[in-house]
Every structure is written in structure tokens, then in C-alpha cells.
Design a protein around this motif. Structure first.
Motif, PDB file in Angstrom:
ATOM      1  N   PHE A  36       0.829  -1.202   0.000  1.00 51.89           N
ATOM      2  CA  PHE A  36       0.000   0.000   0.000  1.00 51.89           C
ATOM      3  C   PHE A  36       0.867   1.258   0.000  1.00 51.89           C
ATOM      4  O   PHE A  36       0.481   2.290  -0.565  1.00 51.89           O
ATOM      5  CB  PHE A  36      -0.938  -0.007   1.203  1.00 51.89           C
ATOM      6  N   ALA A  37       2.052   1.182   0.622  1.00 55.97           N
ATOM      7  CA  ALA A  37       2.967   2.319   0.589  1.00 55.97           C
ATOM      8  C   ALA A  37       3.395   2.618  -0.843  1.00 55.97           C
ATOM      9  O   ALA A  37       3.449   3.777  -1.268  1.00 55.97           O
ATOM     10  CB  ALA A  37       4.183   2.031   1.471  1.00 55.97           C
ATOM     11  N   VAL A  38       3.699   1.564  -1.597  1.00 57.31           N
ATOM     12  CA  VAL A  38       4.110   1.751  -2.997  1.00 57.31           C
ATOM     13  C   VAL A  38       2.965   2.341  -3.809  1.00 57.31           C
ATOM     14  O   VAL A  38       3.163   3.254  -4.624  1.00 57.31           O
ATOM     15  CB  VAL A  38       4.575   0.415  -3.604  1.00 57.31           C
ATOM     16  N   LEU A  39       1.756   1.846  -3.596  1.00 53.08           N
ATOM     17  CA  LEU A  39       0.597   2.378  -4.319  1.00 53.08           C
ATOM     18  C   LEU A  39       0.331   3.828  -3.936  1.00 53.08           C
ATOM     19  O   LEU A  39      -0.006   4.653  -4.792  1.00 53.08           O
ATOM     20  CB  LEU A  39      -0.630   1.507  -4.037  1.00 53.08           C
ATOM     21  N   GLU A  40       0.478   4.153  -2.646  1.00 52.04           N
ATOM     22  CA  GLU A  40       0.304   5.552  -2.205  1.00 52.04           C
ATOM     23  C   GLU A  40       1.313   6.468  -2.885  1.00 52.04           C
ATOM     24  O   GLU A  40       1.037   7.643  -3.144  1.00 52.04           O
ATOM     25  CB  GLU A  40       0.477   5.661  -0.688  1.00 52.04           C
ATOM     26  N   ALA A  41       2.514   5.915  -3.160  1.00 52.44           N
ATOM     27  CA  ALA A  41       3.567   6.721  -3.798  1.00 52.44           C
ATOM     28  C   ALA A  41       3.394   6.812  -5.308  1.00 52.44           C
ATOM     29  O   ALA A  41       4.250   7.376  -5.997  1.00 52.44           O
ATOM     30  CB  ALA A  41       4.937   6.126  -3.465  1.00 52.44           C
ATOM     31  N   GLY A  42       2.309   6.261  -5.836  1.00 49.59           N
ATOM     32  CA  GLY A  42       2.030   6.342  -7.258  1.00 49.59           C
ATOM     33  C   GLY A  42       2.540   5.173  -8.060  1.00 49.59           C
ATOM     34  O   GLY A  42       2.545   5.224  -9.295  1.00 49.59           O
ATOM     35  N   GLY A  43       2.972   4.131  -7.393  1.00 48.13           N
ATOM     36  CA  GLY A  43       3.495   2.970  -8.091  1.00 48.13           C
ATOM     37  C   GLY A  43       2.405   2.041  -8.574  1.00 48.13           C
ATOM     38  O   GLY A  43       1.276   2.071  -8.099  1.00 48.13           O
ATOM     39  N   SER A  44       2.768   1.166  -9.515  1.00 47.01           N
ATOM     40  CA  SER A  44       1.856   0.165 -10.062  1.00 47.01           C
ATOM     41  C   SER A  44       2.056  -1.149  -9.315  1.00 47.01           C
ATOM     42  O   SER A  44       2.912  -1.275  -8.440  1.00 47.01           O
ATOM     43  CB  SER A  44       2.156  -0.046 -11.547  1.00 47.01           C
ATOM     44  N   LEU A  45       1.273  -2.165  -9.688  1.00 46.14           N
ATOM     45  CA  LEU A  45       1.465  -3.485  -9.109  1.00 46.14           C
ATOM     46  C   LEU A  45       2.854  -4.030  -9.458  1.00 46.14           C
ATOM     47  O   LEU A  45       3.478  -4.727  -8.657  1.00 46.14           O
ATOM     48  CB  LEU A  45       0.377  -4.442  -9.606  1.00 46.14           C
ATOM     49  N   GLY A  46       3.329  -3.704 -10.651  1.00 46.34           N
ATOM     50  CA  GLY A  46       4.684  -4.104 -11.011  1.00 46.34           C
ATOM     51  C   GLY A  46       5.719  -3.468 -10.098  1.00 46.34           C
ATOM     52  O   GLY A  46       6.708  -4.102  -9.721  1.00 46.34           O
ATOM     53  N   ALA A  47       5.489  -2.218  -9.738  1.00 48.79           N
ATOM     54  CA  ALA A  47       6.410  -1.531  -8.826  1.00 48.79           C
ATOM     55  C   ALA A  47       6.388  -2.170  -7.448  1.00 48.79           C
ATOM     56  O   ALA A  47       7.424  -2.235  -6.766  1.00 48.79           O
ATOM     57  CB  ALA A  47       6.042  -0.053  -8.731  1.00 48.79           C
ATOM     58  N   VAL A  48       5.217  -2.655  -7.026  1.00 54.01           N
ATOM     59  CA  VAL A  48       5.132  -3.362  -5.744  1.00 54.01           C
ATOM     60  C   VAL A  48       6.065  -4.570  -5.751  1.00 54.01           C
ATOM     61  O   VAL A  48       6.831  -4.805  -4.803  1.00 54.01           O
ATOM     62  CB  VAL A  48       3.682  -3.802  -5.453  1.00 54.01           C
ATOM     63  N   GLY A  49       6.020  -5.341  -6.821  1.00 56.06           N
ATOM     64  CA  GLY A  49       6.894  -6.507  -6.923  1.00 56.06           C
ATOM     65  C   GLY A  49       8.360  -6.134  -6.890  1.00 56.06           C
ATOM     66  O   GLY A  49       9.178  -6.814  -6.257  1.00 56.06           O
ATOM     67  N   LEU A  50       8.717  -5.049  -7.559  1.00 55.46           N
ATOM     68  CA  LEU A  50      10.116  -4.621  -7.580  1.00 55.46           C
ATOM     69  C   LEU A  50      10.593  -4.177  -6.199  1.00 55.46           C
ATOM     70  O   LEU A  50      11.730  -4.458  -5.805  1.00 55.46           O
ATOM     71  CB  LEU A  50      10.295  -3.488  -8.591  1.00 55.46           C
ATOM     72  N   VAL A  51       9.722  -3.482  -5.461  1.00 56.51           N
ATOM     73  CA  VAL A  51      10.102  -3.032  -4.121  1.00 56.51           C
ATOM     74  C   VAL A  51      10.278  -4.228  -3.187  1.00 56.51           C
ATOM     75  O   VAL A  51      11.234  -4.295  -2.407  1.00 56.51           O
ATOM     76  CB  VAL A  51       9.053  -2.045  -3.567  1.00 56.51           C
ATOM     77  N   VAL A  52       9.370  -5.187  -3.281  1.00 55.50           N
ATOM     78  CA  VAL A  52       9.502  -6.394  -2.455  1.00 55.50           C
ATOM     79  C   VAL A  52      10.783  -7.142  -2.810  1.00 55.50           C
ATOM     80  O   VAL A  52      11.520  -7.614  -1.930  1.00 55.50           O
ATOM     81  CB  VAL A  52       8.270  -7.299  -2.627  1.00 55.50           C
ATOM     82  N   ALA A  53      11.087  -7.240  -4.103  1.00 53.60           N
ATOM     83  CA  ALA A  53      12.322  -7.903  -4.540  1.00 53.60           C
ATOM     84  C   ALA A  53      13.556  -7.138  -4.053  1.00 53.60           C
ATOM     85  O   ALA A  53      14.570  -7.744  -3.684  1.00 53.60           O
ATOM     86  CB  ALA A  53      12.339  -8.026  -6.060  1.00 53.60           C
ATOM     87  N   TRP A 105      10.755   4.713  -6.476  1.00 53.76           N
ATOM     88  CA  TRP A 105      12.190   4.451  -6.467  1.00 53.76           C
ATOM     89  C   TRP A 105      12.786   4.702  -5.084  1.00 53.76           C
ATOM     90  O   TRP A 105      13.729   4.011  -4.666  1.00 53.76           O
ATOM     91  CB  TRP A 105      12.916   5.278  -7.531  1.00 53.76           C
ATOM     92  N   MET A 106      12.231   5.695  -4.366  1.00 54.23           N
ATOM     93  CA  MET A 106      12.704   5.955  -3.000  1.00 54.23           C
ATOM     94  C   MET A 106      12.416   4.754  -2.098  1.00 54.23           C
ATOM     95  O   MET A 106      13.270   4.320  -1.319  1.00 54.23           O
ATOM     96  CB  MET A 106      12.011   7.192  -2.414  1.00 54.23           C
ATOM     97  N   LEU A 107      11.193   4.239  -2.208  1.00 54.61           N
ATOM     98  CA  LEU A 107      10.815   3.099  -1.381  1.00 54.61           C
ATOM     99  C   LEU A 107      11.631   1.865  -1.734  1.00 54.61           C
ATOM    100  O   LEU A 107      11.972   1.063  -0.856  1.00 54.61           O
ATOM    101  CB  LEU A 107       9.319   2.822  -1.527  1.00 54.61           C
ATOM    102  N   ALA A 108      11.969   1.705  -3.013  1.00 59.18           N
ATOM    103  CA  ALA A 108      12.806   0.575  -3.413  1.00 59.18           C
ATOM    104  C   ALA A 108      14.203   0.699  -2.806  1.00 59.18           C
ATOM    105  O   ALA A 108      14.777  -0.284  -2.322  1.00 59.18           O
ATOM    106  CB  ALA A 108      12.896   0.497  -4.931  1.00 59.18           C
ATOM    107  N   ALA A 109      14.757   1.900  -2.834  1.00 56.78           N
ATOM    108  CA  ALA A 109      16.083   2.112  -2.249  1.00 56.78           C
ATOM    109  C   ALA A 109      16.062   1.858  -0.749  1.00 56.78           C
ATOM    110  O   ALA A 109      16.969   1.218  -0.192  1.00 56.78           O
ATOM    111  CB  ALA A 109      16.558   3.535  -2.542  1.00 56.78           C
ATOM    112  N   LEU A 110      15.021   2.359  -0.084  1.00 55.93           N
ATOM    113  CA  LEU A 110      14.900   2.130   1.361  1.00 55.93           C
ATOM    114  C   LEU A 110      14.705   0.648   1.669  1.00 55.93           C
ATOM    115  O   LEU A 110      15.248   0.129   2.651  1.00 55.93           O
ATOM    116  CB  LEU A 110      13.736   2.949   1.921  1.00 55.93           C
ATOM    117  N   ALA A 111      13.932  -0.034   0.829  1.00 56.90           N
ATOM    118  CA  ALA A 111      13.718  -1.466   1.035  1.00 56.90           C
ATOM    119  C   ALA A 111      15.022  -2.235   0.908  1.00 56.90           C
ATOM    120  O   ALA A 111      15.281  -3.187   1.659  1.00 56.90           O
ATOM    121  CB  ALA A 111      12.695  -1.991   0.026  1.00 56.90           C
ATOM    122  N   ALA A 112      15.881  -1.839  -0.038  1.00 57.02           N
ATOM    123  CA  ALA A 112      17.170  -2.500  -0.200  1.00 57.02           C
ATOM    124  C   ALA A 112      18.052  -2.279   1.028  1.00 57.02           C
ATOM    125  O   ALA A 112      18.737  -3.202   1.494  1.00 57.02           O
ATOM    126  CB  ALA A 112      17.870  -1.981  -1.458  1.00 57.02           C
TER     127      ALA A 112
END
Length: 408
Positions: A36-53, A105-112
Motif C-alpha cells: 500500500f505504501a508503494v501504491l500511495e507513492a504512485g506505483g503500479s502493481l509491477g512496482a510493488v513486486g520490484l520493491v519487495v524484490a 524508487w525511493m521506497l525501493a532504495a529504502l527497502a534494499a
């Protein structure tokens, strides 16, 4: 009662445990809140998968590094640094989400960054826990109590996540998680564990030599090597079927998301009962019982694909919950009782690596296979493969005959 005994008589374990309870709730909140954080940030379902990865990938890279560092130094310090890093990550993420400035992209970096810190925490924790109890007889109740906290968090965390995300937003959930790490750090700073066993070496070996030494501890114990293979099968085959196909199958066959919620709660209650049983029962052959429990745990996906009415599904998921928690608790106890303390974090890093290395591939394949042959057939087949892995584990003589550990 064992529950009160281990908390009453082991003050250092009590600090470690209390610091982790709220942190585990925060972790389970984030499992729900991160998409839901990724979606709130304007991401797609594909972006959700990338952040989790992005959160999972560093674990594959740094788990062995975390094991070596934890065996060489102060495990308590490794935990503190890891928690402070994750506190900073979650605080930053929560603030940018609340401010409306977050981007995927911010959330992906933080997730990493979060995943990198987590890779150091897990091996250090497994190695530190035996240093917080006074004798080996307390290892099983200590691990069972930790398992119980996982089980309770698995029920309470998603419920609290729904409340936070639904009323305030995913940023509030991340800020709650940051606060939970602050509590953990406060407890760890006060912790005074027993000195860890150390090898008789004046100068630590080079990193690769230390990794090879940790692997030698694995391969010279047939039961550890077999256990890692069984964990690979369970985590890389059964769990992807459960996570990817389970919710959709249960919701479609039993009336929507409410049925899935009931299944999750039933499984969690089974885990809680299993943990409570292990606080009272000390099997003479812990690893043999763990292997039998893994057979039951590996049936979880088959239950989803069984076509049974909801009532029997709930009952069987309750039973598989007992199996899951019994396996992992008794497996951890066996490692802590039999692996030398100076190598325990490295061996556990191979354990955690085995539990994650095939999960991305299994998750990626579960959907296409289900599309090709059907969800029910896929669930049954993936459970069958998991059961085969558990039976192979049980077939190893050392697994069936390993005694309880004594001196550490």
C-alpha cells in the motif's frame, strides 16, 4: 510453567525477548503495509513486486557476510547496529509518505537498505540467543517463546496494519515499525549476554576462509546438510504456492477475502498451540520430531487445493500451523545444541540463505504453472514435492537418531 520460568529465571533472555516482541509486530505490519505504501507513492502493481524484490535481494548477498561478522565479534552490537539502521530506514520512509513526497524508487532504495540490515540481524540473533540462557535445558522454551511471539504477531500485526493503513495511511505503519526498533535498541543496550565461545585463533581468518569454515561445519553434519535441503524445498516450492495461489483459491472457492482471513487466523492459532506445547514437552529426539512436523507443514498447499469445505480446511490449517512452528523451533534448538558457539551464526546464515534463495523463483513460476495446468493441480503437486523433501530429510539416519545436546 515453562513460560513463566524462562522469563523469570533468565533476565538476559527476558530483555532480548521483550525487545523483539514489538519489533515482530512491526515486521508483520509492514508485510501488509508495504504494497500500500508503494501504491500511495504512485506505483503500479509491477512496482510493488520490484520493491519487495529489492528488500529480499540484499539478504541473498549479505546473509553469509552477516554470519561471519557475527561469529567474529559482538553479536549484541551487530543487532544494535542493524536495528538502528532499520529504524532510520523506516523513519525516513514514514516521513516521506506522510509528507506526500514518496516515490516508488525511493521506497525501493529504502527497502534494499532495510534488507541489507536484516541480513546481518538474523544470523546474529540465532547465535546470541544461547548466550542469554544459563543452561542448554532453557534453549527449547526460549525458542518456543520466541516462536509464540512470531505467532501472535502474525495475527495482531495484519489487524493493526489494516487499522493504521485504513485510517491514517501506510506512512503511519512505517513510523510504528520505526518505533518498534527504538524499543528493541533500548533493550539491547541493556543486554549483558554470556561471553561467546571463540576459536583458539589470535587473528581471525580471511573472509572466504571463514565462510569455508562455516560450510565445513554444515557438510560434516549430515543432518544439517539434509535440513538445508528440506528447507529449500519447503521455502522454494510449498511457500510460493501458499503465498501466490492460496489467497486467490480460498477466496474463489469459499466466498471471498473473509474466508482467507479465517484461514490465516486458524493457521496462526495452530502455531500458537504448537509453541505452547513445546514450552511443556521436551522430545528426546528433537530433530526426528522436527522432520515429522515438516511433513505436516508441507501439506499446507495441498489443503488449499483439496476442494474441501471451509470447515475442514480451517481444521487442517490449524494442524499445519502446529507442524510449521514445531519444525522451525526444534530445528533452531538442534542447531543451538549441537553446532559450536563460535560457528553458530555462520551455520545459521546458510540456514537463512536456504530459506530464501529459491523463493523468488518459486513465486515467479507458481502463477504461470497454475495458468497452464490449473491452480488445484499446482497446489497439490507443489505440496507433494515438499512432502518428498521432508521424507528425504527424515530418511537420513542422523536426523532420526540425533540426541539432545548437552554442554555448550
Amino acid at each position: 510453567m515453562k513460560l513463566s520460568e524462562v522469563l523469570r529465571t533468565e533476565p538476559q533472555f527476558r530483555l532480548l525477548f521483550l525487545g523483539q516482541v514489538l519489533s515482530l509486530v512491526g515486521d508483520r505490519i509492514m508485510l501488509v503495509a508495504l504494497p500500500f505504501a508503494v501504491l500511495e507513492a504512485g506505483g503500479s502493481l509491477g512496482a510493488v513486486g520490484l520493491v519487495v524484490a529489492a528488500q529480499l535481494a540484499p539478504f541473498l548477498v549479505f546473509a553469509l557476510v552477516g554470519g561471519v561478522i557475527s561469529d567474529r565479534g559482538d553479536r549484541r552490537r551487530v543487532l544494535i547496529v542493524s536495528d538502528v539502521a532499520r529504524l532510520a530506514v523506516q523513519l525516513t520512509g514514514g516521513l516521506v509518505l506522510v509528507a506526500g513526497a514518496a516515490e516508488p524508487w525511493m521506497l525501493a532504495a529504502l527497502a534494499a537498505l532495510y534488507g541489507s540490515a536484516d541480513a546481518f540481524f538474523q544470523p546474529a540473533f540465532t547465535g546470541l540467543l544461547p548466550q542469554t540462557v544459563s543452561h542448554p535445558g532453557q534453549l527449547q522454551p526460549a525458542n518456543a517463546l520466541r516462536g509464540l511471539s512470531f505467532s501472535v504477531a502474525s495475527i495482531a500485526g495484519p489487524a493493526l496494519a489494516g487499522l493504521l493503513v485504513g485510517t491514517i495511511g501506510a506512512g503511519a505503519a512505517m513510523l510504528f515499525d520505526a518505533g518498534s526498533f527504538a524499543v528493541s535498541v533500548a533493550c539491547l543496550v541493556r543486554l549483558r549476554p554470556r561471553a561467546a565461545a571463540t576459536a583458539a585463533e589470535e587473528t581471525p581468518p580471511p573472509f572466504l576462509d571463514a565462510v569455508r569454515a562455516g560450510w565445513r561445519e554444515v557438510r560434516t553434519r549430515s543432518w544439517v546438510l539434509a535440513g538445508l535441503g528440506a528447507i529449500c524445498a519447503y521455502s522454494g516450492i510449498v511457500l510460493p504456492a501458499v503465498f501466490v495461489l492460496g489467497p486467490v483459491t480460498i477466496a474463489r472457492e469459499h466466498g471471498g477475502p473473509g474466508a482467507w482471513a479465517a484461514v490465516v487466523v486458524s493457521f496462526g492459532l495452530g502455531c500458537m498451540v504448537g509453541d505452547l506445547l513445546l514450552l511443556r514437552i521436551r522430545p528426546r529426539r528433537a530433530l526426528r520430531v522436527a522432520a515429522l512436523a515438516l511433513i505436516a507443514a508441507s501439506c499446507q498447499a495441498a489443503v488449499y487445493g483439496s476442494g474441501l469445505p471451509l470447515g475442514p480446511v480451517l481444521a487442517l490449517q490449524f494442524a499445519t500451523g502446529i507442524g510449521v512452528t514445531a519444525f522451525f523451533t526444534l530445528w533452531e534448538v538442534s542447531l543451538q545444541e549441537h553446532v559450536p558457539g563460535e560457528a553458530l551464526s555462520r551455520v545459521s546464515s546458510f540456514d537463512y540463505l536456504a530459506g530464501t534463495i529459491l523463493m523468488p523463483l518459486g513465486s515467479a513460476l507458481a502463477g504461470p504453472i497454475a495458468t497452464a495446468v490449473g491452480a488445484q493441480a499446482t497446489l497439490l503437486a507443489m505440496s507433494a514435492l515438499g512432502v518428498a523433501g521432508a521424507l528425504a530429510f527424515l530418511a537420513v539416519p542422523a536426523v532420526r537418531t540425533l540426541p539432545r545436546g548437552g554442554a555448550r
